[in-house]
Motif scaffolding. Structure first.
Motif, PDB file in Angstrom:
ATOM      1  N   LYS A 116       0.848  -1.189   0.000  1.00  0.00           N
ATOM      2  CA  LYS A 116       0.000   0.000   0.000  1.00  0.00           C
ATOM      3  C   LYS A 116       0.882   1.237   0.000  1.00  0.00           C
ATOM      4  O   LYS A 116       2.020   1.193   0.462  1.00  0.00           O
ATOM      5  CB  LYS A 116      -0.943   0.015   1.213  1.00  0.00           C
ATOM      6  CG  LYS A 116      -0.232   0.114   2.555  1.00  0.00           C
ATOM      7  CD  LYS A 116      -1.257   0.215   3.685  1.00  0.00           C
ATOM      8  CE  LYS A 116      -0.550   0.365   5.045  1.00  0.00           C
ATOM      9  NZ  LYS A 116      -1.526   0.502   6.156  1.00  0.00           N
ATOM     10  N   ASN A 117       0.348   2.309  -0.537  1.00  0.00           N
ATOM     11  CA  ASN A 117       1.125   3.538  -0.633  1.00  0.00           C
ATOM     12  C   ASN A 117       1.464   4.067   0.756  1.00  0.00           C
ATOM     13  O   ASN A 117       0.582   4.297   1.575  1.00  0.00           O
ATOM     14  CB  ASN A 117       0.330   4.594  -1.418  1.00  0.00           C
ATOM     15  CG  ASN A 117       1.124   5.850  -1.660  1.00  0.00           C
ATOM     16  OD1 ASN A 117       0.899   6.857  -1.015  1.00  0.00           O
ATOM     17  ND2 ASN A 117       2.061   5.786  -2.586  1.00  0.00           N
ATOM     18  N   SER A 118       2.759   4.251   1.025  1.00  0.00           N
ATOM     19  CA  SER A 118       3.215   4.610   2.369  1.00  0.00           C
ATOM     20  C   SER A 118       3.913   5.956   2.434  1.00  0.00           C
ATOM     21  O   SER A 118       4.200   6.446   3.517  1.00  0.00           O
ATOM     22  CB  SER A 118       4.168   3.523   2.900  1.00  0.00           C
ATOM     23  OG  SER A 118       3.568   2.254   2.853  1.00  0.00           O
ATOM     24  N   GLY A 119       4.229   6.543   1.286  1.00  0.00           N
ATOM     25  CA  GLY A 119       4.878   7.843   1.290  1.00  0.00           C
ATOM     26  C   GLY A 119       6.384   7.737   1.161  1.00  0.00           C
ATOM     27  O   GLY A 119       6.994   6.692   1.375  1.00  0.00           O
ATOM     28  N   LYS A 120       6.987   8.865   0.824  1.00  0.00           N
ATOM     29  CA  LYS A 120       8.425   8.898   0.556  1.00  0.00           C
ATOM     30  C   LYS A 120       9.251   8.593   1.801  1.00  0.00           C
ATOM     31  O   LYS A 120      10.235   7.834   1.733  1.00  0.00           O
ATOM     32  CB  LYS A 120       8.802  10.273  -0.005  1.00  0.00           C
ATOM     33  CG  LYS A 120      10.275  10.415  -0.342  1.00  0.00           C
ATOM     34  CD  LYS A 120      10.562  11.810  -0.888  1.00  0.00           C
ATOM     35  CE  LYS A 120      12.049  12.017  -1.104  1.00  0.00           C
ATOM     36  NZ  LYS A 120      12.334  13.393  -1.582  1.00  0.00           N
ATOM     37  N   ALA A 121       8.894   9.178   2.951  1.00  0.00           N
ATOM     38  CA  ALA A 121       9.677   8.975   4.170  1.00  0.00           C
ATOM     39  C   ALA A 121       9.727   7.506   4.564  1.00  0.00           C
ATOM     40  O   ALA A 121      10.785   6.976   4.922  1.00  0.00           O
ATOM     41  CB  ALA A 121       9.106   9.818   5.311  1.00  0.00           C
ATOM     42  N   GLN A 122       8.581   6.831   4.497  1.00  0.00           N
ATOM     43  CA  GLN A 122       8.547   5.409   4.841  1.00  0.00           C
ATOM     44  C   GLN A 122       9.341   4.582   3.836  1.00  0.00           C
ATOM     45  O   GLN A 122      10.011   3.605   4.198  1.00  0.00           O
ATOM     46  CB  GLN A 122       7.099   4.915   4.891  1.00  0.00           C
ATOM     47  CG  GLN A 122       6.945   3.487   5.398  1.00  0.00           C
ATOM     48  CD  GLN A 122       7.475   3.322   6.819  1.00  0.00           C
ATOM     49  OE1 GLN A 122       7.023   3.999   7.736  1.00  0.00           O
ATOM     50  NE2 GLN A 122       8.428   2.419   7.003  1.00  0.00           N
ATOM     51  N   SER A 123       9.288   4.968   2.571  1.00  0.00           N
ATOM     52  CA  SER A 123      10.066   4.275   1.543  1.00  0.00           C
ATOM     53  C   SER A 123      11.558   4.376   1.840  1.00  0.00           C
ATOM     54  O   SER A 123      12.302   3.386   1.716  1.00  0.00           O
ATOM     55  CB  SER A 123       9.768   4.871   0.167  1.00  0.00           C
ATOM     56  OG  SER A 123       8.414   4.684  -0.190  1.00  0.00           O
ATOM     57  N   LEU A 124      12.002   5.554   2.238  1.00  0.00           N
ATOM     58  CA  LEU A 124      13.414   5.741   2.578  1.00  0.00           C
ATOM     59  C   LEU A 124      13.799   4.908   3.799  1.00  0.00           C
ATOM     60  O   LEU A 124      14.865   4.279   3.828  1.00  0.00           O
ATOM     61  CB  LEU A 124      13.698   7.225   2.835  1.00  0.00           C
ATOM     62  CG  LEU A 124      13.617   8.156   1.613  1.00  0.00           C
ATOM     63  CD1 LEU A 124      13.721   9.613   2.047  1.00  0.00           C
ATOM     64  CD2 LEU A 124      14.714   7.830   0.611  1.00  0.00           C
ATOM     65  N   ASN A 125      12.934   4.902   4.801  1.00  0.00           N
ATOM     66  CA  ASN A 125      13.219   4.118   6.018  1.00  0.00           C
ATOM     67  C   ASN A 125      13.292   2.621   5.725  1.00  0.00           C
ATOM     68  O   ASN A 125      14.146   1.910   6.270  1.00  0.00           O
ATOM     69  CB  ASN A 125      12.158   4.399   7.085  1.00  0.00           C
ATOM     70  CG  ASN A 125      12.293   5.775   7.700  1.00  0.00           C
ATOM     71  OD1 ASN A 125      13.362   6.400   7.632  1.00  0.00           O
ATOM     72  ND2 ASN A 125      11.226   6.273   8.301  1.00  0.00           N
ATOM     73  N   ASP A 126      12.397   2.127   4.872  1.00  0.00           N
ATOM     74  CA  ASP A 126      12.416   0.710   4.515  1.00  0.00           C
ATOM     75  C   ASP A 126      13.705   0.355   3.773  1.00  0.00           C
ATOM     76  O   ASP A 126      14.282  -0.724   3.984  1.00  0.00           O
ATOM     77  CB  ASP A 126      11.200   0.360   3.655  1.00  0.00           C
ATOM     78  CG  ASP A 126       9.899   0.400   4.455  1.00  0.00           C
ATOM     79  OD1 ASP A 126       9.968   0.421   5.698  1.00  0.00           O
ATOM     80  OD2 ASP A 126       8.824   0.429   3.834  1.00  0.00           O
ATOM     81  N   ALA A 127      14.151   1.265   2.901  1.00  0.00           N
ATOM     82  CA  ALA A 127      15.390   1.025   2.165  1.00  0.00           C
ATOM     83  C   ALA A 127      16.601   1.066   3.086  1.00  0.00           C
ATOM     84  O   ALA A 127      17.566   0.312   2.901  1.00  0.00           O
ATOM     85  CB  ALA A 127      15.543   2.053   1.043  1.00  0.00           C
ATOM     86  N   LEU A 128      16.546   1.924   4.104  1.00  0.00           N
ATOM     87  CA  LEU A 128      17.659   2.034   5.045  1.00  0.00           C
ATOM     88  C   LEU A 128      17.897   0.733   5.816  1.00  0.00           C
ATOM     89  O   LEU A 128      19.010   0.461   6.258  1.00  0.00           O
ATOM     90  CB  LEU A 128      17.402   3.175   6.035  1.00  0.00           C
ATOM     91  CG  LEU A 128      17.866   4.571   5.603  1.00  0.00           C
ATOM     92  CD1 LEU A 128      17.449   5.616   6.621  1.00  0.00           C
ATOM     93  CD2 LEU A 128      19.371   4.593   5.407  1.00  0.00           C
ATOM     94  N   VAL A 129      16.852  -0.064   5.971  1.00  0.00           N
ATOM     95  CA  VAL A 129      16.978  -1.339   6.690  1.00  0.00           C
ATOM     96  C   VAL A 129      17.949  -2.269   5.962  1.00  0.00           C
ATOM     97  O   VAL A 129      18.721  -3.006   6.591  1.00  0.00           O
ATOM     98  CB  VAL A 129      15.602  -2.016   6.847  1.00  0.00           C
ATOM     99  CG1 VAL A 129      15.749  -3.406   7.460  1.00  0.00           C
ATOM    100  CG2 VAL A 129      14.680  -1.155   7.704  1.00  0.00           C
ATOM    101  N   VAL A 130      17.952  -2.235   4.636  1.00  0.00           N
ATOM    102  CA  VAL A 130      18.801  -3.145   3.852  1.00  0.00           C
ATOM    103  C   VAL A 130      19.981  -2.424   3.192  1.00  0.00           C
ATOM    104  O   VAL A 130      20.754  -3.047   2.474  1.00  0.00           O
ATOM    105  CB  VAL A 130      17.973  -3.872   2.776  1.00  0.00           C
ATOM    106  CG1 VAL A 130      16.928  -4.755   3.431  1.00  0.00           C
ATOM    107  CG2 VAL A 130      17.301  -2.881   1.828  1.00  0.00           C
ATOM    108  N   ALA A 131      20.098  -1.123   3.434  1.00  0.00           N
ATOM    109  CA  ALA A 131      21.196  -0.360   2.832  1.00  0.00           C
ATOM    110  C   ALA A 131      22.537  -0.796   3.412  1.00  0.00           C
ATOM    111  O   ALA A 131      22.688  -0.920   4.620  1.00  0.00           O
ATOM    112  CB  ALA A 131      20.986   1.135   3.056  1.00  0.00           C
ATOM    113  N   LYS A 132      23.516  -1.001   2.549  1.00  0.00           N
ATOM    114  CA  LYS A 132      24.841  -1.438   2.964  1.00  0.00           C
ATOM    115  C   LYS A 132      25.858  -0.299   2.966  1.00  0.00           C
ATOM    116  O   LYS A 132      26.940  -0.419   3.540  1.00  0.00           O
ATOM    117  CB  LYS A 132      25.357  -2.532   2.026  1.00  0.00           C
ATOM    118  CG  LYS A 132      24.483  -3.767   1.935  1.00  0.00           C
ATOM    119  CD  LYS A 132      25.063  -4.725   0.894  1.00  0.00           C
ATOM    120  CE  LYS A 132      24.198  -5.950   0.697  1.00  0.00           C
ATOM    121  NZ  LYS A 132      24.734  -6.835  -0.383  1.00  0.00           N
ATOM    122  N   GLY A 133      25.549   0.798   2.294  1.00  0.00           N
ATOM    123  CA  GLY A 133      26.521   1.846   2.056  1.00  0.00           C
ATOM    124  C   GLY A 133      26.914   2.638   3.287  1.00  0.00           C
ATOM    125  O   GLY A 133      26.101   2.874   4.186  1.00  0.00           O
TER     126      GLY A 133
END
Length: 325
Positions: A116-133
């Motif tokens: 479901k549409n969660s917004g940009k901030a939530q999208s960034l937070n979800d990506a940060l969980v798996v971000a390796k950089g």
């Protein structure tokens, strides 16, 4: 005009005059630094792992070019992790992303699909969980980054040699405007570039633009990621970093190109919902920083920001008042 109207009108004049004089004096004071920056060369000897996050919602028209610009970065391929967050798009965005992934098997591209549409901030937070950089960059799905931009931004970071630097912001531009509305915004963005450069010299940057601001991953995780309840998460994170005495620097030649609203209606919605509403929300949220010496010049910058919002409302008010009369 009655006495109240005259007082408000003179307040508008004085605020406008103060802001104009402030920027001119700051420009004159930093002119030597501005001229010296033109001679700088990119000198990047260390290539840390960087995660690029692209939140996308119904961006089938642009997301392909956006991803391609990341894949074309003049940076070691094995040092780039690309995460694309499909925020429950209802168009062909997901198919476009999957096609690019299948065609670039040698690149590390991760696709996260929201149910479901969660917004940009939530999208960034979800990506940060798996971000390796060690660093991560947020890139709006309707923007393109110049091939040398990442190297220039990291070169500036290492040149400053300051562990408190949390964000490097880019030079955001509009490429090939197609109508009068976008041409007007192109000139406006050039003005914003000047202001971003000047505020960067005095550690007063108050927003991290969506098109390719580069963050220190560890610091953003330490502060809890992005605020999903805030209408302008890129402004709120900048205020929060300033509140915690971290630094934000601006890279004047790190070019990123974005697509602005093509219609007056779209422009009005963007300015009302994100710029003005978000600006006021964050100014009031961090009002304790205004004129507080602990935050240096940023305490003054907050007052200037609030004065700018006030002036905008006053100018609009007088415009409609005199138009109706």
């Amino acid at each position: 005009m009655n006495l109240f109207g005259s007082v408000v009108l003179w307040m508008t004049y004085l605020i406008s005059l103060y802001l104009a004089v402030y920027w001119v004096l700051l420009f004159v004071d930093k002119l030597e630094i501005i001229l010296s920056e033109r001679k700088k060369k990119v000198n990047l000897t260390r290539f840390p792992l960087v995660t690029v996050i692209i939140p996308a919602f119904n961006e089938e028209k642009y997301v392909g070019k956006t991803i391609s610009s990341v894949l074309a970065l003049n940076y070691p391929e094995d040092k780039i992790q690309l995460i694309v967050v499909n925020d429950s798009s209802t168009d062909q965005t997901k198919k476009v992303i999957e096609k690019i992934i299948s065609e670039n098997s040698s690149s590390e591209i991760v696709l996260i699909n929201h149910k479901k549409n969660s917004g940009k901030a939530q999208s960034l937070n979800d990506a940060l969980v798996v971000a390796k950089g060690e660093f991560f960059a947020c890139l709006d799905a309707d923007s393109e980054v110049h091939s040398d931009t990442l190297k220039k931004m990291l070169s500036l970071y290492y040149e400053k040699n300051d562990a408190n630097i949390a964000i490097i912001t880019p030079a955001m531009k509009i490429n090939s405007p197609i109508n009068l509305v976008q041409k007007f915004q192109r000139l406006e963005y050039l003005m914003f570039l000047v202001i971003a450069r000047l505020t960067g010299y005095v550690d007063c940057i108050s927003v991290a633009p969506g098109p390719f601001s580069v963050y220190k991953t560890e610091i953003i995780r330490k502060l809890g990621g992005f605020d999903v309840t805030n209408p302008t998460e890129d402004m709120e994170i900048a205020y929060r970093l300033q509140n915690n005495n971290y630094r934000i620097i601006h890279c004047t030649d790190a070019e990123v190109y974005t697509v602005p609203p093509p219609t007056f209606k779209g422009l009005f919605i963007q300015r009302r919902n994100r710029w003005f509403r978000g600006g006021l929300v964050n100014t009031f949220k961090y009002k304790h920083m205004i004129l507080d010496k602990k935050y240096g010049d940023f305490g003054v910058q907050l007052l200037i920001n609030f004065s700018g919002f006030l002036m905008a409302f006053l100018v609009l008010g007088f415009f409609f008042y005199f138009t109706i009369r």
